[in-house]
Design a protein around this motif. Structure first.
Motif, PDB file in Angstrom:
ATOM      1  N   VAL A 148       0.849  -1.193   0.000  1.00  0.00           N
ATOM      2  CA  VAL A 148       0.000   0.000   0.000  1.00  0.00           C
ATOM      3  C   VAL A 148       0.881   1.238   0.000  1.00  0.00           C
ATOM      4  O   VAL A 148       2.006   1.223   0.509  1.00  0.00           O
ATOM      5  CB  VAL A 148      -0.945   0.033   1.222  1.00  0.00           C
ATOM      6  CG1 VAL A 148      -1.915  -1.135   1.185  1.00  0.00           C
ATOM      7  CG2 VAL A 148      -0.157   0.034   2.531  1.00  0.00           C
ATOM      8  N   VAL A 149       0.370   2.323  -0.573  1.00  0.00           N
ATOM      9  CA  VAL A 149       1.141   3.566  -0.674  1.00  0.00           C
ATOM     10  C   VAL A 149       0.918   4.426   0.562  1.00  0.00           C
ATOM     11  O   VAL A 149      -0.224   4.783   0.887  1.00  0.00           O
ATOM     12  CB  VAL A 149       0.759   4.352  -1.943  1.00  0.00           C
ATOM     13  CG1 VAL A 149       1.453   5.714  -1.958  1.00  0.00           C
ATOM     14  CG2 VAL A 149       1.136   3.558  -3.194  1.00  0.00           C
ATOM     15  N   ILE A 150       2.020   4.748   1.248  1.00  0.00           N
ATOM     16  CA  ILE A 150       2.006   5.624   2.425  1.00  0.00           C
ATOM     17  C   ILE A 150       3.145   6.631   2.256  1.00  0.00           C
ATOM     18  O   ILE A 150       4.298   6.230   2.090  1.00  0.00           O
ATOM     19  CB  ILE A 150       2.223   4.834   3.737  1.00  0.00           C
ATOM     20  CG1 ILE A 150       1.249   3.669   3.862  1.00  0.00           C
ATOM     21  CG2 ILE A 150       2.123   5.774   4.930  1.00  0.00           C
ATOM     22  CD1 ILE A 150      -0.180   4.062   4.092  1.00  0.00           C
ATOM     23  N   PRO A 151       2.891   7.935   2.284  1.00  0.00           N
ATOM     24  CA  PRO A 151       3.985   8.914   2.185  1.00  0.00           C
ATOM     25  C   PRO A 151       5.016   8.706   3.290  1.00  0.00           C
ATOM     26  O   PRO A 151       4.682   8.291   4.412  1.00  0.00           O
ATOM     27  CB  PRO A 151       3.272  10.258   2.350  1.00  0.00           C
ATOM     28  CG  PRO A 151       1.858   9.991   1.933  1.00  0.00           C
ATOM     29  CD  PRO A 151       1.572   8.586   2.371  1.00  0.00           C
ATOM     30  N   ASP A 152       6.275   8.979   2.976  1.00  0.00           N
ATOM     31  CA  ASP A 152       7.361   8.733   3.927  1.00  0.00           C
ATOM     32  C   ASP A 152       7.142   9.412   5.268  1.00  0.00           C
ATOM     33  O   ASP A 152       7.455   8.838   6.317  1.00  0.00           O
ATOM     34  CB  ASP A 152       8.691   9.218   3.329  1.00  0.00           C
ATOM     35  CG  ASP A 152       9.276   8.222   2.345  1.00  0.00           C
ATOM     36  OD1 ASP A 152       9.479   7.057   2.716  1.00  0.00           O
ATOM     37  OD2 ASP A 152       9.537   8.614   1.196  1.00  0.00           O
ATOM     38  N   ASP A 153       6.618  10.633   5.259  1.00  0.00           N
ATOM     39  CA  ASP A 153       6.473  11.354   6.516  1.00  0.00           C
ATOM     40  C   ASP A 153       5.323  10.835   7.373  1.00  0.00           C
ATOM     41  O   ASP A 153       5.152  11.261   8.511  1.00  0.00           O
ATOM     42  CB  ASP A 153       6.334  12.857   6.282  1.00  0.00           C
ATOM     43  CG  ASP A 153       5.148  13.225   5.409  1.00  0.00           C
ATOM     44  OD1 ASP A 153       4.491  12.300   4.873  1.00  0.00           O
ATOM     45  OD2 ASP A 153       4.873  14.428   5.263  1.00  0.00           O
ATOM     46  N   GLN A 154       4.515   9.910   6.826  1.00  0.00           N
ATOM     47  CA  GLN A 154       3.415   9.303   7.583  1.00  0.00           C
ATOM     48  C   GLN A 154       3.655   7.821   7.877  1.00  0.00           C
ATOM     49  O   GLN A 154       2.881   7.190   8.595  1.00  0.00           O
ATOM     50  CB  GLN A 154       2.107   9.447   6.807  1.00  0.00           C
ATOM     51  CG  GLN A 154       1.700  10.874   6.511  1.00  0.00           C
ATOM     52  CD  GLN A 154       0.501  10.968   5.592  1.00  0.00           C
ATOM     53  OE1 GLN A 154      -0.328  10.070   5.537  1.00  0.00           O
ATOM     54  NE2 GLN A 154       0.411  12.059   4.834  1.00  0.00           N
ATOM     55  N   ALA A 155       4.721   7.257   7.308  1.00  0.00           N
ATOM     56  CA  ALA A 155       4.911   5.803   7.358  1.00  0.00           C
ATOM     57  C   ALA A 155       5.177   5.287   8.759  1.00  0.00           C
ATOM     58  O   ALA A 155       4.687   4.220   9.149  1.00  0.00           O
ATOM     59  CB  ALA A 155       6.055   5.409   6.431  1.00  0.00           C
ATOM     60  N   GLU A 156       5.936   6.044   9.547  1.00  0.00           N
ATOM     61  CA  GLU A 156       6.251   5.595  10.907  1.00  0.00           C
ATOM     62  C   GLU A 156       4.982   5.483  11.760  1.00  0.00           C
ATOM     63  O   GLU A 156       4.753   4.466  12.437  1.00  0.00           O
ATOM     64  CB  GLU A 156       7.219   6.579  11.556  1.00  0.00           C
ATOM     65  CG  GLU A 156       7.489   6.302  13.015  1.00  0.00           C
ATOM     66  CD  GLU A 156       7.821   7.553  13.795  1.00  0.00           C
ATOM     67  OE1 GLU A 156       7.635   7.539  15.032  1.00  0.00           O
ATOM     68  OE2 GLU A 156       8.245   8.543  13.193  1.00  0.00           O
ATOM     69  N   GLN A 157       4.133   6.509  11.726  1.00  0.00           N
ATOM     70  CA  GLN A 157       2.910   6.500  12.526  1.00  0.00           C
ATOM     71  C   GLN A 157       1.948   5.423  12.048  1.00  0.00           C
ATOM     72  O   GLN A 157       1.284   4.748  12.863  1.00  0.00           O
ATOM     73  CB  GLN A 157       2.244   7.879  12.446  1.00  0.00           C
ATOM     74  CG  GLN A 157       0.995   8.019  13.313  1.00  0.00           C
ATOM     75  CD  GLN A 157       1.279   7.872  14.796  1.00  0.00           C
ATOM     76  OE1 GLN A 157       2.412   8.080  15.245  1.00  0.00           O
ATOM     77  NE2 GLN A 157       0.272   7.506  15.575  1.00  0.00           N
ATOM     78  N   THR A 158       1.864   5.234  10.741  1.00  0.00           N
ATOM     79  CA  THR A 158       0.969   4.210  10.196  1.00  0.00           C
ATOM     80  C   THR A 158       1.394   2.825  10.656  1.00  0.00           C
ATOM     81  O   THR A 158       0.557   1.967  10.957  1.00  0.00           O
ATOM     82  CB  THR A 158       0.973   4.282   8.652  1.00  0.00           C
ATOM     83  OG1 THR A 158       0.616   5.600   8.251  1.00  0.00           O
ATOM     84  CG2 THR A 158      -0.020   3.298   8.063  1.00  0.00           C
ATOM     85  N   LEU A 159       2.697   2.598  10.724  1.00  0.00           N
ATOM     86  CA  LEU A 159       3.209   1.320  11.222  1.00  0.00           C
ATOM     87  C   LEU A 159       2.959   1.161  12.715  1.00  0.00           C
ATOM     88  O   LEU A 159       2.491   0.112  13.180  1.00  0.00           O
ATOM     89  CB  LEU A 159       4.707   1.223  10.925  1.00  0.00           C
ATOM     90  CG  LEU A 159       5.440  -0.009  11.466  1.00  0.00           C
ATOM     91  CD1 LEU A 159       4.889  -1.291  10.857  1.00  0.00           C
ATOM     92  CD2 LEU A 159       6.944   0.104  11.211  1.00  0.00           C
ATOM     93  N   ALA A 160       3.248   2.210  13.482  1.00  0.00           N
ATOM     94  CA  ALA A 160       3.109   2.138  14.933  1.00  0.00           C
ATOM     95  C   ALA A 160       1.670   1.859  15.354  1.00  0.00           C
ATOM     96  O   ALA A 160       1.422   1.190  16.372  1.00  0.00           O
ATOM     97  CB  ALA A 160       3.604   3.432  15.577  1.00  0.00           C
ATOM     98  N   THR A 161       0.701   2.344  14.576  1.00  0.00           N
ATOM     99  CA  THR A 161      -0.712   2.152  14.921  1.00  0.00           C
ATOM    100  C   THR A 161      -1.289   0.850  14.366  1.00  0.00           C
ATOM    101  O   THR A 161      -2.474   0.584  14.534  1.00  0.00           O
ATOM    102  CB  THR A 161      -1.554   3.330  14.400  1.00  0.00           C
ATOM    103  OG1 THR A 161      -1.339   3.510  13.002  1.00  0.00           O
ATOM    104  CG2 THR A 161      -1.190   4.611  15.139  1.00  0.00           C
TER     105      THR A 161
END
Length: 360
Positions: free
Chosen positions: A203-216
């Protein structure tokens, strides 16, 4: 709504003061995942023109003419911004004209149609664009991957149970775009490890959002590029599995600068100015990595400790192995007909004075 539906309107707005707004809207749609195939931005007219081969040179501006080149104003580690800050465009007749934020997946399509004049994205996107008839050329090598300065890093949650390649089957992996390094370097590596990549949800996730998307828990693995990868290294819930250096020794890590063909033909001296400024900035970053991190930290408003550094190809001279690597990968993936594109079709060092000096 597909990008092909938007392109005619975007072209009309290019002729009016609202061009910048049009680019922002298309970037927003790309970030929201609403655009169609990556290369759909190339209009039928552009493809037809490209199919006829290189156009005759346009009228070239007189020496001394002031020329601005259109460039995205994105929050990232980028040589155009650094060259501008460091004053490397001073003494030339060339200046960047920042047109607002452009979503990463749209940078090469918009460079290929001339909506922006220069763009920096990974080699496979450029190869695919050229194969589809887009009018653009790589004129400067970009960053390179080193063991201590990788292009991208791979993170999982510490409690995920994911420790190796096979553990990713059935999982969701966040990448910043399809058709680029995160997809193809990863798939190539996973296949080498015996992984069935069809069982992985990308799935496409912008780099600046990828950390939070993973953590959640919305993704199971995040592939994050510098400079934002440094923040994930400091995240308490995350751990790093690999970097792209671990996967291919850095061969797939070059992110070059491409120019629209019409701009190149109309403004060859200005292209030389841009390439020269970028090469000087790249060499400065290699010699002053900590100072470069400080400049980027201020630009993207990210705590300095979290800003990963970039390393750049010396003098930004393009070589063929990183390009051939992706030609081979695209052919293996069935994304490119064998023999349709040669490495020499993708790039030129003609506008890099450092390359010319090395041959003298």
């Amino acid at each position: 709504m597909a990008l092909t539906d938007l392109t005619p309107a975007l072209r009309r707005e290019t002729l009016a003061p609202g061009r910048r707004g049009a680019l922002r809207r298309i970037a927003g749609l790309a970030a929201a995942g609403s655009v169609g195939p990556l290369l759909a931005a190339c209009s039928r007219g552009d493809e037809a023109a490209a199919a006829k081969g290189p156009a005759a040179p346009a009228v070239i501006g007189k020496a001394g003419d002031k020329v601005s080149f259109k460039y995205p104003d994105n929050p990232t580690f980028d040589l155009v911004y650094l060259a501008d800050q460091l004053g490397y465009f001073e003494g030339t007749n060339t200046r960047p004209s920042y047109i607002g934020k452009v979503a990463a997946p749209q940078i090469i399509p918009l460079t290929g149609t001339g909506e922006i004049d220069f763009g920096s994205r990974m080699v496979p996107l450029v190869i695919s664009a050229v194969a589809s008839g887009a009018d653009l050329k790589v004129v400067a090598a970009g960053n390179k991957t080193l063991q201590d300065a990788p292009h991208m890093k791979y993170f999982v949650r510490k409690d995920s149970g994911i420790r190796g390649a096979k553990d990713l089957e059935g999982k969701t992996v966040g990448i910043n775009s399809f058709g680029a390094c995160a997809e193809f370097v990863t798939k190539t590596f996973l296949r080498q490890k015996g992984v069935d990549v069809s069982k992985i949800n990308f799935v496409v996730i912008p780099d600046d959002q990828a950390e939070q998307t993973l953590a959640t828990g919305n993704t199971d693995l995040a592939i994050i590029h510098a400079p934002f990868s440094g923040r994930a290294d400091h995240a308490e819930k995350l751990t790093r599995l690999w970097s792209d250096f671990d996967l291919d020794g850095g061969l797939g890590g070059m992110q070059p600068y491409s120019v629209h063909g019409k701009f190149l033909r109309q403004h060859p001296e200005n292209v030389r100015d841009v390439v020269t400024a970028l090469a000087k900035a790249a060499n400065w970053v290699n010699q002053n990595p900590e100072e470069a991190r400080k400049l980027v930290s201020k630009r993207i408003n990210l705590q300095l400790d979290y800003v990963d550094r970039y390393a750049y190809v010396d003098n930004l001279v393009v070589t063929e192995p990183p390009i051939q690597y992706y030609i081979d990968v695209l052919e293996a993936e069935g994304k490119l007909a064998k023999g349709k594109v040669a490495a020499r079709d993708i790039y030129t060092n003609e506008f890099n004075p450092f390359a010319q000096a090395s041959r003298a």
